[in-house]
Design a protein around this motif. Structure first.
Motif, mmCIF file in Angstrom:
data_model
loop_
_atom_site.group_PDB
_atom_site.id
_atom_site.type_symbol
_atom_site.label_atom_id
_atom_site.label_comp_id
_atom_site.label_asym_id
_atom_site.label_seq_id
_atom_site.Cartn_x
_atom_site.Cartn_y
_atom_site.Cartn_z
ATOM 1 N N ALA A 6 0.818 -1.221 0.000
ATOM 2 C CA ALA A 6 0.000 0.000 0.000
ATOM 3 C C ALA A 6 0.850 1.268 0.000
ATOM 4 O O ALA A 6 0.538 2.240 0.671
ATOM 5 N N LEU A 7 1.933 1.250 -0.760
ATOM 6 C CA LEU A 7 2.789 2.433 -0.853
ATOM 7 C C LEU A 7 2.467 3.177 -2.151
ATOM 8 O O LEU A 7 2.686 2.660 -3.236
ATOM 9 N N THR A 8 1.941 4.356 -2.007
ATOM 10 C CA THR A 8 1.572 5.123 -3.195
ATOM 11 C C THR A 8 2.291 6.465 -3.258
ATOM 12 O O THR A 8 2.564 6.981 -4.339
ATOM 13 N N ASP A 9 2.598 7.018 -2.095
ATOM 14 C CA ASP A 9 3.222 8.338 -2.049
ATOM 15 C C ASP A 9 4.743 8.156 -2.000
ATOM 16 O O ASP A 9 5.302 7.880 -0.937
ATOM 17 N N LEU A 10 5.371 8.289 -3.164
ATOM 18 C CA LEU A 10 6.794 7.948 -3.259
ATOM 19 C C LEU A 10 7.682 9.184 -3.318
ATOM 20 O O LEU A 10 7.232 10.266 -3.718
ATOM 21 N N VAL A 11 8.927 9.013 -2.938
ATOM 22 C CA VAL A 11 9.920 10.083 -3.081
ATOM 23 C C VAL A 11 9.945 10.482 -4.564
ATOM 24 O O VAL A 11 10.091 9.609 -5.431
ATOM 25 N N PRO A 12 9.756 11.786 -4.850
ATOM 26 C CA PRO A 12 9.711 12.214 -6.257
ATOM 27 C C PRO A 12 10.986 11.798 -7.004
ATOM 28 O O PRO A 12 12.089 11.947 -6.475
ATOM 29 N N GLY A 13 10.800 11.268 -8.207
ATOM 30 C CA GLY A 13 11.954 10.859 -9.002
ATOM 31 C C GLY A 13 12.134 9.354 -9.051
ATOM 32 O O GLY A 13 12.767 8.826 -9.966
ATOM 33 N N ILE A 14 11.583 8.670 -8.067
ATOM 34 C CA ILE A 14 11.662 7.201 -8.092
ATOM 35 C C ILE A 14 10.735 6.686 -9.182
ATOM 36 O O ILE A 14 9.580 7.102 -9.288
ATOM 37 N N LYS A 15 11.272 5.807 -10.011
ATOM 38 C CA LYS A 15 10.483 5.262 -11.108
ATOM 39 C C LYS A 15 9.874 3.931 -10.695
ATOM 40 O O LYS A 15 10.536 3.112 -10.069
ATOM 41 N N VAL A 16 8.633 3.756 -11.071
ATOM 42 C CA VAL A 16 7.940 2.506 -10.752
ATOM 43 C C VAL A 16 8.029 1.596 -11.969
ATOM 44 O O VAL A 16 7.838 2.039 -13.103
ATOM 45 N N THR A 17 8.358 0.338 -11.717
ATOM 46 C CA THR A 17 8.478 -0.588 -12.845
ATOM 47 C C THR A 17 7.853 -1.939 -12.498
ATOM 48 O O THR A 17 7.615 -2.238 -11.331
ATOM 49 N N ASP A 18 7.585 -2.728 -13.545
ATOM 50 C CA ASP A 18 7.018 -4.057 -13.307
ATOM 51 C C ASP A 18 8.110 -5.114 -13.551
ATOM 52 O O ASP A 18 9.264 -4.777 -13.780
ATOM 53 N N TYR A 19 7.726 -6.385 -13.512
ATOM 54 C CA TYR A 19 8.736 -7.441 -13.666
ATOM 55 C C TYR A 19 9.422 -7.371 -15.035
ATOM 56 O O TYR A 19 10.618 -7.644 -15.149
ATOM 57 N N GLU A 20 8.659 -6.986 -16.056
ATOM 58 C CA GLU A 20 9.299 -6.861 -17.373
ATOM 59 C C GLU A 20 10.312 -5.724 -17.371
ATOM 60 O O GLU A 20 11.365 -5.806 -18.019
ATOM 61 N N GLY A 21 9.986 -4.661 -16.639
ATOM 62 C CA GLY A 21 10.941 -3.569 -16.492
ATOM 63 C C GLY A 21 12.192 -4.030 -15.751
ATOM 64 O O GLY A 21 13.317 -3.614 -16.074
ATOM 65 N N PHE A 22 11.999 -4.887 -14.759
ATOM 66 C CA PHE A 22 13.105 -5.504 -14.026
ATOM 67 C C PHE A 22 14.001 -6.252 -15.027
ATOM 68 O O PHE A 22 15.231 -6.087 -15.045
ATOM 69 N N VAL A 23 13.369 -7.034 -15.890
ATOM 70 C CA VAL A 23 14.130 -7.796 -16.887
ATOM 71 C C VAL A 23 14.900 -6.843 -17.808
ATOM 72 O O VAL A 23 16.078 -7.072 -18.114
ATOM 73 N N GLU A 24 14.252 -5.761 -18.220
ATOM 74 C CA GLU A 24 14.939 -4.790 -19.085
ATOM 75 C C GLU A 24 16.183 -4.222 -18.412
ATOM 76 O O GLU A 24 17.215 -4.027 -19.051
ATOM 77 N N LEU A 25 16.076 -3.955 -17.123
ATOM 78 C CA LEU A 25 17.237 -3.447 -16.386
ATOM 79 C C LEU A 25 18.355 -4.496 -16.353
ATOM 80 O O LEU A 25 19.537 -4.168 -16.484
ATOM 81 N N VAL A 26 17.967 -5.752 -16.199
ATOM 82 C CA VAL A 26 18.958 -6.835 -16.188
ATOM 83 C C VAL A 26 19.615 -6.977 -17.564
ATOM 84 O O VAL A 26 20.802 -7.292 -17.676
ATOM 85 N N GLU A 27 18.841 -6.722 -18.624
ATOM 86 C CA GLU A 27 19.419 -6.774 -19.974
ATOM 87 C C GLU A 27 20.550 -5.760 -20.108
ATOM 88 O O GLU A 27 21.556 -6.002 -20.766
ATOM 89 N N LYS A 28 20.348 -4.609 -19.468
ATOM 90 C CA LYS A 28 21.320 -3.517 -19.624
ATOM 91 C C LYS A 28 22.510 -3.631 -18.690
ATOM 92 O O LYS A 28 23.578 -3.089 -18.973
ATOM 93 N N HIS A 29 22.323 -4.276 -17.529
ATOM 94 C CA HIS A 29 23.383 -4.267 -16.509
ATOM 95 C C HIS A 29 23.606 -5.648 -15.908
ATOM 96 O O HIS A 29 22.661 -6.403 -15.730
ATOM 97 N N ALA A 30 24.854 -5.898 -15.513
ATOM 98 C CA ALA A 30 25.121 -7.028 -14.616
ATOM 99 C C ALA A 30 24.545 -6.649 -13.256
ATOM 100 O O ALA A 30 24.456 -5.465 -12.930
ATOM 101 N N THR A 31 24.145 -7.653 -12.475
ATOM 102 C CA THR A 31 23.448 -7.314 -11.228
ATOM 103 C C THR A 31 24.234 -7.746 -9.985
ATOM 104 O O THR A 31 25.001 -8.710 -10.008
ATOM 105 N N HIS A 32 24.011 -6.996 -8.929
ATOM 106 C CA HIS A 32 24.473 -7.427 -7.613
ATOM 107 C C HIS A 32 23.307 -7.323 -6.647
ATOM 108 O O HIS A 32 22.675 -6.274 -6.544
ATOM 109 N N ALA A 33 23.030 -8.418 -5.948
ATOM 110 C CA ALA A 33 21.930 -8.437 -4.984
ATOM 111 C C ALA A 33 22.485 -8.102 -3.599
ATOM 112 O O ALA A 33 23.354 -8.816 -3.085
ATOM 113 N N TRP A 34 21.975 -7.019 -3.014
ATOM 114 C CA TRP A 34 22.410 -6.611 -1.666
ATOM 115 C C TRP A 34 21.538 -7.332 -0.645
ATOM 116 O O TRP A 34 20.659 -6.727 -0.033
ATOM 117 N N LEU A 35 21.768 -8.641 -0.499
ATOM 118 C CA LEU A 35 20.925 -9.465 0.353
ATOM 119 C C LEU A 35 21.195 -9.194 1.824
ATOM 120 O O LEU A 35 22.280 -8.853 2.196
#
Lengths: 133, 97, 118
Positions: free
Chosen positions: B68-97
């Motif tokens: 239920a988070l709708t009011d976000l810090v201005p500038g943060i972009k909202v993306t879906d799982y396909e957007g997640f995949v697009e980001l992975v296409e562009k970059h190698a990833t590191h998970a900050w677990l």
């Protein structure tokens, strides 16, 4: 294939013993070392406690891994780094780090190399893939 | 480099560490409990605003909605799982677990 | 692109398995190929047929099994599995137990390895 070896980095950010991640993560490193890859290991955040010398898990009844870390160089894992800020902010100094092997020629003990975060970030940017433990 | 962060910044320093290792051109993606950082008006908002001046920050829509988070810090972009995949296409990833 | 995914956490207890699954579905939709999916740490519990979740919830093991049926190589780490009592007999179909060498190959051969965990 004349391709260059793929760079694979391991980041260790979890504290040891409270969970199995560091222990099982080490198993991955030892296996991967046998393959044709350019491996590096970076200890950061609570991961720096994994390379603190003098760990003794006997009273826990948990199998420790200090001895294995002591042989990293024997496994040809030589690119081993510690994030300076993570180490210092946890009250540790270079003297607290465990030995990961010894120099073949001089028999001098080898310790992980303490580096700054911008150096680590630059290394991360060069990696083919990174596994976090 | 794509940095994924899945921890609440109110309970864990993963996001702070991630920011310390973020270089120009890197992207941060908030997923799972990591999206709690995206809320506007929190004690962490200023930290995110500072990053947003230099780097892109995305937050995963499904995780925002679930919390239920709708009011976000201005500038943060909202993306879906396909957007997640697009980001992975562009970059190698590191998970900050 | 050739992708690989590694999952560290068990089912239901943590979101990692769900996030990974949704990510993989989206990646397939975008036409990517998977070198494999690797379950490590407690992640090995994701593919046991012994789980029986309530009917109105997702069946995590069956979901992975169905993905495996499409030809994606789903691998459970043998060392992590043995430690936790996961053996061939309790696995759902279309997944296999193998060694850490498989994760190594995924890390080397996949263009991108994405890790999901806690």
């Amino acid at each position: 294939m004349s391709e260059e070896k793929k760079k694979i980095m391991f980041t260790v950010r979890k504290a040891p013993h409270g969970s199995i991640y560091v222990y099982e993560g080490l198993e991955v490193k030892l296996i991967m070392a046998a393959y044709d890859a350019d491996i590096s290991v970076v200890f950061m955040d609570d991961g720096v406690f994994a390379v603190k010398q003098g760990q003794n898990t006997k009273a826990l009844g948990i199998k420790g891994f200090e001895a294995t870390y002591g042989a990293l160089v024997d496994y040809e894992i030589t690119k081993v780094f510690v994030d300076r800020l993570s180490m210092e902010s946890r009250g540790m100094t270079e003297d607290d780090l465990l030995v990961i092997g010894e120099d073949e020629d001089t028999e001098e003990p080898i310790k992980p190399q303490v580096v700054d975060s911008d150096e680590i970030a630059a290394m991360m940017a060069e990696q083919h893939n990174i596994l976090a433990f | 480099m794509l940095h994924t962060v899945n921890k609440s910044p109110f309970q864990n320093t993963s996001l702070e560490s991630c920011i310390r290792f973020t270089r120009p051109g890197d992207v941060i993606l908030l997923i799972e409990d990591g999206v709690l950082a995206a809320q506007a008006g929190t004690s962490k908002s200023a930290m995110l605003e500072e990053v947003l001046a230099k780097n892109e920050i995305y937050a995963l829509q499904a995780d925002l909605q679930a919390r239920a988070l709708t009011d976000l810090v201005p500038g943060i972009k909202v993306t879906d799982y396909e957007g997640f995949v697009e980001l992975v296409e562009k970059h190698a990833t590191h998970a900050w677990l | 692109m050739k992708l690989a995914v590694c999952i560290y956490e068990g089912p239901y207890n943590h979101e990692a398995s769900d996030t990974a699954y949704n990510f993989i579905q989206a990646a397939l939709k975008r036409g990517h190929e998977f070198k494999g999916i690797f379950f490590y740490h407690d992640g090995v519990y994701n593919v046991t047929k012994l789980m029986e979740p309530p009917q109105d919830d997702r069946h995590i093991a069956n979901r992975w099994s169905q993905l495996g049926a499409t030809g994606i190589d789903i691998v459970v780490c043998i060392a992590a599995a043995k430690r936790r009592g996961i053996v061939d007999d309790v696995l759902v179909p279309n997944v296999r137990i193998s060694g850490l060498g498989q994760l190594t190959m995924m890390a080397i051969e996949a263009d991108r390895l994405v890790v999901f965990g806690d």
